[in-house]
Write a protein that holds these residues in place. Sequence first.
Motif, PDB file in Angstrom:
ATOM      1  N   GLN A  22       0.824  -1.206   0.000  1.00 26.38           N
ATOM      2  CA  GLN A  22       0.000   0.000   0.000  1.00 26.38           C
ATOM      3  C   GLN A  22       0.861   1.260   0.000  1.00 26.38           C
ATOM      4  O   GLN A  22       0.560   2.222  -0.706  1.00 26.38           O
ATOM      5  CB  GLN A  22      -0.925  -0.013   1.216  1.00 26.38           C
ATOM      6  CG  GLN A  22      -2.004  -1.077   1.136  1.00 26.38           C
ATOM      7  CD  GLN A  22      -3.097  -0.852   2.171  1.00 26.38           C
ATOM      8  OE1 GLN A  22      -3.170   0.217   2.760  1.00 26.38           O
ATOM      9  NE2 GLN A  22      -3.926  -1.842   2.370  1.00 26.38           N
ATOM     10  N   CYS A 161      -5.522  -2.508  -6.829  1.00 19.27           N
ATOM     11  CA  CYS A 161      -6.538  -1.908  -5.970  1.00 19.27           C
ATOM     12  C   CYS A 161      -7.682  -1.331  -6.798  1.00 19.27           C
ATOM     13  O   CYS A 161      -8.824  -1.290  -6.342  1.00 19.27           O
ATOM     14  CB  CYS A 161      -5.924  -0.833  -5.082  1.00 19.27           C
ATOM     15  SG  CYS A 161      -5.027   0.445  -5.979  1.00 19.27           S
ATOM     16  N   SER A 165     -11.518  -2.305  -5.862  1.00 23.18           N
ATOM     17  CA  SER A 165     -12.464  -1.272  -5.437  1.00 23.18           C
ATOM     18  C   SER A 165     -13.768  -1.351  -6.225  1.00 23.18           C
ATOM     19  O   SER A 165     -14.863  -1.257  -5.660  1.00 23.18           O
ATOM     20  CB  SER A 165     -11.835   0.117  -5.600  1.00 23.18           C
ATOM     21  OG  SER A 165     -10.715   0.265  -4.754  1.00 23.18           O
ATOM     22  N   TRP A 540      -9.217   2.803  -2.431  1.00 22.96           N
ATOM     23  CA  TRP A 540     -10.043   1.970  -1.572  1.00 22.96           C
ATOM     24  C   TRP A 540     -11.465   2.516  -1.611  1.00 22.96           C
ATOM     25  O   TRP A 540     -11.711   3.586  -2.166  1.00 22.96           O
ATOM     26  CB  TRP A 540      -9.496   1.911  -0.139  1.00 22.96           C
ATOM     27  CG  TRP A 540      -9.593   3.158   0.665  1.00 22.96           C
ATOM     28  CD1 TRP A 540     -10.634   3.557   1.458  1.00 22.96           C
ATOM     29  CD2 TRP A 540      -8.597   4.186   0.792  1.00 22.96           C
ATOM     30  NE1 TRP A 540     -10.351   4.762   2.061  1.00 22.96           N
ATOM     31  CE2 TRP A 540      -9.110   5.155   1.688  1.00 22.96           C
ATOM     32  CE3 TRP A 540      -7.317   4.368   0.260  1.00 22.96           C
ATOM     33  CZ2 TRP A 540      -8.391   6.308   2.025  1.00 22.96           C
ATOM     34  CZ3 TRP A 540      -6.612   5.502   0.614  1.00 22.96           C
ATOM     35  CH2 TRP A 540      -7.139   6.455   1.479  1.00 22.96           C
ATOM     36  N   GLN A 553     -15.454   0.003   5.187  1.00 22.74           N
ATOM     37  CA  GLN A 553     -14.304   0.393   4.376  1.00 22.74           C
ATOM     38  C   GLN A 553     -13.684  -0.857   3.767  1.00 22.74           C
ATOM     39  O   GLN A 553     -13.251  -1.759   4.489  1.00 22.74           O
ATOM     40  CB  GLN A 553     -13.254   1.123   5.218  1.00 22.74           C
ATOM     41  CG  GLN A 553     -12.043   1.564   4.409  1.00 22.74           C
ATOM     42  CD  GLN A 553     -10.911   2.070   5.294  1.00 22.74           C
ATOM     43  OE1 GLN A 553     -10.844   1.728   6.457  1.00 22.74           O
ATOM     44  NE2 GLN A 553     -10.034   2.872   4.733  1.00 22.74           N
ATOM     45  N   TYR A 554     -13.648  -0.914   2.434  1.00 24.47           N
ATOM     46  CA  TYR A 554     -13.038  -2.028   1.702  1.00 24.47           C
ATOM     47  C   TYR A 554     -11.668  -1.565   1.199  1.00 24.47           C
ATOM     48  O   TYR A 554     -11.574  -0.810   0.241  1.00 24.47           O
ATOM     49  CB  TYR A 554     -13.906  -2.437   0.517  1.00 24.47           C
ATOM     50  CG  TYR A 554     -15.180  -3.173   0.891  1.00 24.47           C
ATOM     51  CD1 TYR A 554     -15.252  -4.563   0.801  1.00 24.47           C
ATOM     52  CD2 TYR A 554     -16.304  -2.487   1.330  1.00 24.47           C
ATOM     53  CE1 TYR A 554     -16.408  -5.237   1.133  1.00 24.47           C
ATOM     54  CE2 TYR A 554     -17.467  -3.155   1.668  1.00 24.47           C
ATOM     55  CZ  TYR A 554     -17.517  -4.528   1.566  1.00 24.47           C
ATOM     56  OH  TYR A 554     -18.665  -5.203   1.899  1.00 24.47           O
ATOM     57  N   ASN A 555     -10.640  -2.013   1.871  1.00 23.93           N
ATOM     58  CA  ASN A 555      -9.265  -1.664   1.493  1.00 23.93           C
ATOM     59  C   ASN A 555      -8.558  -2.956   1.107  1.00 23.93           C
ATOM     60  O   ASN A 555      -7.855  -3.572   1.918  1.00 23.93           O
ATOM     61  CB  ASN A 555      -8.563  -0.970   2.654  1.00 23.93           C
ATOM     62  CG  ASN A 555      -7.263  -0.319   2.226  1.00 23.93           C
ATOM     63  OD1 ASN A 555      -6.763  -0.556   1.125  1.00 23.93           O
ATOM     64  ND2 ASN A 555      -6.703   0.496   3.092  1.00 23.93           N
ATOM     65  N   ASP A 556      -8.777  -3.387  -0.148  1.00 20.80           N
ATOM     66  CA  ASP A 556      -8.275  -4.674  -0.620  1.00 20.80           C
ATOM     67  C   ASP A 556      -8.807  -5.770   0.290  1.00 20.80           C
ATOM     68  O   ASP A 556     -10.011  -5.913   0.424  1.00 20.80           O
ATOM     69  CB  ASP A 556      -6.754  -4.668  -0.709  1.00 20.80           C
ATOM     70  CG  ASP A 556      -6.252  -3.772  -1.840  1.00 20.80           C
ATOM     71  OD1 ASP A 556      -7.002  -3.595  -2.810  1.00 20.80           O
ATOM     72  OD2 ASP A 556      -5.143  -3.240  -1.743  1.00 20.80           O
TER      73      ASP A 556
END
Length: 1012
Positions: A22, A161, A165, A540, A553-556
């Motif tokens: 990241q 990413c 996303s 994200w 929250q979708y962060n990978d």
Amino acid sequence: MSDLRNSAVSIVQRDRSDVIRQISEITNVDNQSINQTIEACMDDAGHYSMDQVISLLLDDNTRTTGQAFGREAHDNSSASLPKTAMDLSQTSNHRIARRITAGVDVQFPSDTNPMQSVDADLERAILSSFESVKQSIDESDIAERNPVDEPVGLRNIGNTCWFNSVIQTLYTLPYFRHLILNFKFSEENSPSDSHEKKAIDFTKNLRQLFVLMLKSPRRSIDPEPAIRSFNETGKLSGVNFSQEDCSEFAIHLIDLIELGFEIRRKNLENALQSSNSDNPVHSFVTGEVEVKRHGHEPTHEAFRQINISILDSTNLYDALEAFWLRRINEEPSDHQDIVEQRWLKHLPPVLFICLNRYRFSQATKQASKLVIPFEFYRELYLDRYMLANENLILNKRETARTLLTRLHDLESQLDSYLKYPCNNGSILLSDAIRVVYEYATGNRLDPVLVDRTVSDTPTVSQSCSIRPSPTTSEDLRYIQTLLPSWLTEIENRCAVLREEIHRLKQQLKQLYDIPELTKTKYALHAVCVHQGSAAVGHFWTYVYHADKQKWYQYNDKEVTESKWDDVIEAGIGQQQDDQDEQHVPSAYLLVYIDPDKSLFNDASCLLTPELHRTLDNDLQSLKEQTDKFQFEKLDKNLEDVTTQIRNHHIVDRISTLPIFTDPNMFFDREIVDPVIRQVMHLLKINESKLSLEKVDLLLREIVDAEINAYVSSKSEIMMDLPKRDHRLEHILSYFIANDVNEIYQRRVMFDIIRRLPIERSNVRLTIFQSQAQLTCRELQMSDDEIEEYQDLIADYKNFRGTTAAFVAGCRLMAENKYKDAIAYFCLACEYHLNLSRHGASPMKSIDQSILFKTRQLCFQKWNEIILSNFRAYSNYNLNDETHHILSCLSELKISSDDDQTFVSEIQEVWYSLLDQLQPSVRSASLEAFLERLLEQPTDQHQHHLSIKTDHLVERYQTTIQELFHQYPTLRHRLDISSVLLEPIQIPITINRSDPHDRQLTENDGDRSHSSL
């Protein structure tokens, strides 16, 4: 930045490689430099702040310049320039998306194809990820959801990413998820066109990804097959797209899926010879506008994504108005006679809005990212852009134009006071008056605003820091009278202007807040956020789950519960001037949905056999990965322990004992199989506990459960004897029956597990075997305990040897092979005698009475045959039998009193035969035989025979049943008291006159017998 701040608290718990990836996406710095910076930022507890790491990396201007822009331009993130709506008569194939990059000259060599490089780079990332997965498994890859409907993440396989996303955004739309999961296409109808085939293949791969996201227990899913399939589509139908831009990817993804459904629809129409419904994907995301140009007939255009510029707008409503209807204060120039307006005629259920935050410089051929604040809303009313409200909106716009004109005039007036020209700059006019007054009088001057209740006389306060200048009294009175009145007048005018400006702004803000314009409501479903520069960065997404009434929250692969405040903080843009632009996250793609549509109600999906196979394969893969990961971690611990043992010269004394160096000791399947079966059974029951942190506890729990299961079985063991011997079934039964201390019970379980002859592919047992090695090292035993433990293991081996030899002898005796049988009985007695030397417990061996009496029976039968042959055949040579019979008689002579009495009776029979013979060669041979028969044994004869211990439990039970059947007196007399407390009486009568007539009777119980 909220997600980064939150991550700083628990950053030590996250996988280092994931953090490095990241940070690399944000800073474009190589992994080695990032890792070194992380190490430098760590505190004593191993914690560090991601913000601090990023700041240190970005502060190095040389590295940032050399690395952030050192890549090829096509290898970095980009954004599309605003796209105009497309004509309905045209297809998406004519949409061309231009890429822009920050700080990079985007002039490519004529022989270079940027898209080919992008494809190649992505392919290398996929292959690299695939190889790394084969080599090692990350703990997050095997983490499981609990419950299974918990939001699922997607692994980042190398700068993907943008893919994750968009996929996570679309997957969380129930109708879209239902469409993909129900996509079916027969291979028989596979299209010949390569582009169409790739679209079908991608949709199938996306379906498999969706079913894993829906049903897999994993907390994060590997999207590699879907990304690989997407990569293979290339420039489908001539569409040039950037694979690292989430907005372009979203549209191209929809195009691919729509093409797949279109091919399926045509195939169904051909098969049914009828027209089918419209393409569901097309109606899901495609809207329509009516374009009106002065002097031209209206035309209609379709749109799928709204690309708006935020450069001259501060909020979403104004930006949409400028995009569709042009700005209210924008007037056509003299040479522009065509005024164009776009009115919404039809809205799709899902609305994609791309916020174009990139500004391209024609002079430098570079792009920069705009992080200025931009306001968006949880609810968006689109009535003010609808064709049905055209007349009302035009009137409102005229009103707004009037208000804006007045507002701009007032703002200009206010600026004349607030920005009074001074040299090359400007100054507040009120401040200038104060300076003059204070310089002339030496006092500070504070104005009095018009308050309708307060006097107009300004307030004068003493100032110690300013000295009055030499001024005449007349000039001073003039200054003291005029300047305060000017100041009061200016301040009052500014206050009135500010009030009026505020009132006009409120009027403009509330201009469209009427019931007629609040009917077409859209709800914010997702916000895709970008952090970084125009060239590199990280995406994200925040997604609202209506069923849970929560933001996530979708962060990978990381999915965490969030709040609306977090969404605003991460998406609104730069809120402070001193913030570094590359540190500022900002919303890039907004996804709104029509909440009134039934399209978003979750629908059940009947999975096809193919999807079930996908799930089954994933479950099997998860099991194998979990096993491998746990084994690798445990193996690392074993390496540490081995190093520690080697460095400290620690020796496992148990492993060096002769009993354990015997390669055949624990390779007896009858010993290890019960342990393996029970361990595997308990492993299956406690599979959820099989993690690295709990292997030791689970191993001890299984051993304890196994021991406790046999503690209460001693009475059962005794009651079932001799028909069934539980001691043969499990070594713990033998230990329990003999009241062996628990320390040895536990030790033998660990030793068996750690010495199991298993293959490395059996990872579960290998894990336990490795853990057992660690545990055994912790079990300290004294020298006396080690010696006693060795004796116990030897006892169990001899017990099984006794039983196996006994069973073999009984089997041979049943086949009338008495000569061979008696050797096995004698061998059984040898084992038995070895056991008796280690203690007098009756449960150490098989029942002595049965063993000795059965041996007597066999010897009797064999002796009868020899006697019969000697009587029948004059040339019968006793020397042929002397060696065998004398060795067995020797053992009988040194055995029990009962055996010695039996031997005496045998001798008497042969002596009586000698009295019946006349002196001859035969009598001489018999005399020689009798001399040997009377000799006293000097030592015990050793029998070297191979015995089989396989299926010993079943063979023993069968042997006992047949023995009781053949000799009923044994069955009647054998009960628990006779087995343990007194010898078994087997009456044997030897007929001295006629050996052919000798038989077993139930009356000869006068001979003495030895007891256990």
